[in-house]
Design an enzyme around this catalytic site. Structure first.
Site, PDB file in Angstrom:
ATOM      1  CD  GLU A 127      -2.857   1.500   1.929  1.00  0.00           C
ATOM      2  OE1 GLU A 127      -3.532   2.752   2.251  1.00  0.00           O
ATOM      3  OE2 GLU A 127      -2.272   0.903   3.547  1.00  0.00           O
ATOM      4  CG  ASP A 154      -1.747  14.582  -0.161  1.00  0.00           C
ATOM      5  OD1 ASP A 154      -2.470  13.900   0.110  1.00  0.00           O
ATOM      6  OD2 ASP A 154      -0.534  13.441   0.618  1.00  0.00           O
ATOM      7  CG  PHE A 179      -8.737  10.190   3.274  1.00  0.00           C
ATOM      8  CD1 PHE A 179      -6.855  10.777   4.715  1.00  0.00           C
ATOM      9  CD2 PHE A 179      -8.404  12.025   2.680  1.00  0.00           C
ATOM     10  CE1 PHE A 179      -6.470  11.706   4.688  1.00  0.00           C
ATOM     11  CE2 PHE A 179      -7.606  13.010   2.847  1.00  0.00           C
ATOM     12  CZ  PHE A 179      -6.937  12.590   4.777  1.00  0.00           C
ATOM     13  CD  GLU A 180     -14.603   4.086   1.229  1.00  0.00           C
ATOM     14  OE1 GLU A 180     -14.604   3.672   2.093  1.00  0.00           O
ATOM     15  OE2 GLU A 180     -14.658   3.198  -0.309  1.00  0.00           O
TER      16      GLU A 180
HETATM   17  C1  LIG Z   1      -4.636  11.722   1.564  1.00  0.00           C
HETATM   18  S1  LIG Z   1      -3.750  10.899   2.113  1.00  0.00           S
HETATM   19  C2  LIG Z   1      -4.629   9.473   2.545  1.00  0.00           C
HETATM   20  C3  LIG Z   1      -3.999   8.352   2.761  1.00  0.00           C
HETATM   21  C4  LIG Z   1      -4.496   7.166   3.314  1.00  0.00           C
HETATM   22  N1  LIG Z   1      -4.507   6.360   1.680  1.00  0.00           N
HETATM   23  C5  LIG Z   1      -6.144   6.901   3.332  1.00  0.00           C
HETATM   24  O1  LIG Z   1      -6.923   6.720   2.665  1.00  0.00           O
HETATM   25  O2  LIG Z   1      -6.581   7.177   3.821  1.00  0.00           O
HETATM   26  C6  LIG Z   1      -2.317  10.709   1.397  1.00  0.00           C
HETATM   27  C7  LIG Z   1      -1.037  10.025   2.015  1.00  0.00           C
HETATM   28  O3  LIG Z   1       0.240  10.308   0.891  1.00  0.00           O
HETATM   29  C8  LIG Z   1       1.648  10.010   1.831  1.00  0.00           C
HETATM   30  N2  LIG Z   1       2.130  10.218   0.577  1.00  0.00           N
HETATM   31  C9  LIG Z   1       2.078  11.571  -0.681  1.00  0.00           C
HETATM   32  N3  LIG Z   1       3.425  11.283  -1.226  1.00  0.00           N
HETATM   33  C10 LIG Z   1       3.963  10.820  -0.856  1.00  0.00           C
HETATM   34  C11 LIG Z   1       5.169   9.677  -1.046  1.00  0.00           C
HETATM   35  N4  LIG Z   1       5.458  10.226  -2.602  1.00  0.00           N
HETATM   36  N5  LIG Z   1       5.299   8.129  -0.626  1.00  0.00           N
HETATM   37  C12 LIG Z   1       5.084   7.852   0.184  1.00  0.00           C
HETATM   38  N6  LIG Z   1       4.270   8.112   1.074  1.00  0.00           N
HETATM   39  C13 LIG Z   1       3.095   9.801   0.175  1.00  0.00           C
HETATM   40  C14 LIG Z   1       1.247  11.085   2.494  1.00  0.00           C
HETATM   41  O4  LIG Z   1       1.549  11.006   3.815  1.00  0.00           O
HETATM   42  C15 LIG Z   1      -0.700  10.410   3.229  1.00  0.00           C
HETATM   43  O5  LIG Z   1      -0.513  10.229   4.254  1.00  0.00           O
END
Ligand SMILES: C[S@@+](CC[C@H](N)C(=O)[O-])C[C@H]1O[C@@H](n2cnc3c(N)ncnc32)[C@H](O)[C@@H]1O
Length: 224
Positions: free
Chosen positions: A53, A128, A203-204
Site C-alpha cells: 500500500e 494527495d 479517507f474513504e
Molecule cells: C490523502 S492521504 C491518504 C491516506 C490513506 N491512503 C487514506 O486513504 O486514508 C495521502 C497519503 O499519502 C502520503 N504520501 C504522499 N506522498 C507520498 C510519497 N511520495 N511517498 C509515500 N507516501 C506519500 C501522505 O503522507 C498521506 O499519508
C-alpha cells in the site's frame, strides 16, 4: 491525529521496515547508497504473496487487510514518519505478524527497494490531489510511477486505486490506460459499512460520510 499514545520504539521495531537512505542520483534517477532490494522471504520468514500500500496514512487498510488475509503479507510505504509510527502502534496492539511499514518516498522506494515481478498487488488510496495546477507535479500518479507499478507487479497482479477527485481520477485512468501491460477490470462495488471501521481507508470513511462520490480503479498486469 489521534492522541492515543504510540508504543515505545522497541515494541514497534518488528513492524518497521528499515530502508537505507534513498536519494536521487546525479542523473536524477533514484540511487540508494548500497543495493537495497528487499527480500520478502527474509522480511516475513515465509513465501506468502506480498501486497504493497502506497501512502497508508493512519493505516486502516493495512490493519483490516492484514487481519482478514493472514495468508498474504502486506507492506506499506508512507512518507510521513508520524504516520508510520501511528500505524505500527495499531498493528502492534493487535499482534499482527504479516505486515510491515516503511517510511520513504514511494518515488524512490519502488525503484530502489522493490524487485521486478515481486508483488501480487499495489494499492493506492486517495493520493494527495495537490489542488493547485502548479503543484500537480508533486502528485504521485505520473507515467514513471505507473511504469514502476507495472515493473513490480507479477503477471496477473493487480493495481487498485481510488480517489474522490474526479479530475485526478481522469488523469489516473488515462495514465493506466496508456500502459499496454495493464488491462482494466471492473472496479469493486461499494458496500454499506457494518460499523465505523468498516471502510477501505480513513479517507474513504471521511469522504463517504460527506456523501462524496468515490472513483475506483482496478487493473491487472497481463500475462507475458
Ligand atoms: C490523502 S492521504 C491518504 C491516506 C490513506 N491512503 C487514506 O486513504 O486514508 C495521502 C497519503 O499519502 C502520503 N504520501 C504522499 N506522498 C507520498 C510519497 N511520495 N511517498 C509515500 N507516501 C506519500 C501522505 O503522507 C498521506 O499519508
Amino acid at each position: 491525529m489521534s492522541r492515543r499514545p504510540r508504543l515505545p520504539l522497541e515494541q514497534l521495531a518488528p513492524y518497521l521496515l528499515t530502508v537505507p537512505p534513498l536519494a536521487p542520483g546525479p542523473s536524477g534517477r533514484p540511487a540508494p547508497a548500497a543495493p537495497a532490494l528487499l527480500d520478502w522471504r527474509e522480511v516475513f520468514g515465509n513465501d506468502h504473496p506480498v501486497e504493497l500500500e502506497v501512502g497508508f496514512g493512519k493505516g486502516l487498510f493495512l490493519l483490516t487487510a492484514a487481519q482478514t488475509h493472514p495468508e498474504i503479507n502486506f507492506v506499506g510505504v508512507e512518507i510521513v514518519r508520524k504516520y508510520q509510527l501511528f500505524t505500527a502502534t495499531r498493528l502492534a496492539k493487535r499482534g499482527l505478524h504479516n505486515v510491515r511499514v516503511a517510511c520513504a518516498d514511494v518515488r524512490l522506494f519502488l525503484p530502489c527497494c522493490i524487485a521486478a515481478a515481486s508483488l501480487q498487488a499495489v494499492h493506492v488510496y486517495f493520493p494527495d490531489p495537490w489542488w493547485k495546477k502548479r503543484h500537480h507535479k508533486r502528485r504521485i500518479f505520473t507515467p514513471e510511477f505507473v511504469a514502476e507499478c507495472v515493473r513490480v507487479l507479477r503477471p496477473g497482479g493487480q493495481l487498485h486505486a481510488a480517489t474522490d477527485v474526479e479530475e485526478y481520477a481522469a488523469v489516473m485512468t488515462a495514465l493506466l490506460a496508456d500502459q499496454p501491460a495493464l488491462r482494466p477490470l471492473p472496479p469493486p462495488s461499494e458496500k454499506e459499512p457494518l460499523h465505523d471501521l468498516d471502510y477501505l481507508t480513513n479517507f474513504e470513511r471521511k469522504f463517504r460520510k460527506q456523501g462524496k462520490p468515490i472513483f475506483r480503479m482496478r487493473y491487472e498486469k497481463r500475462q507475458a
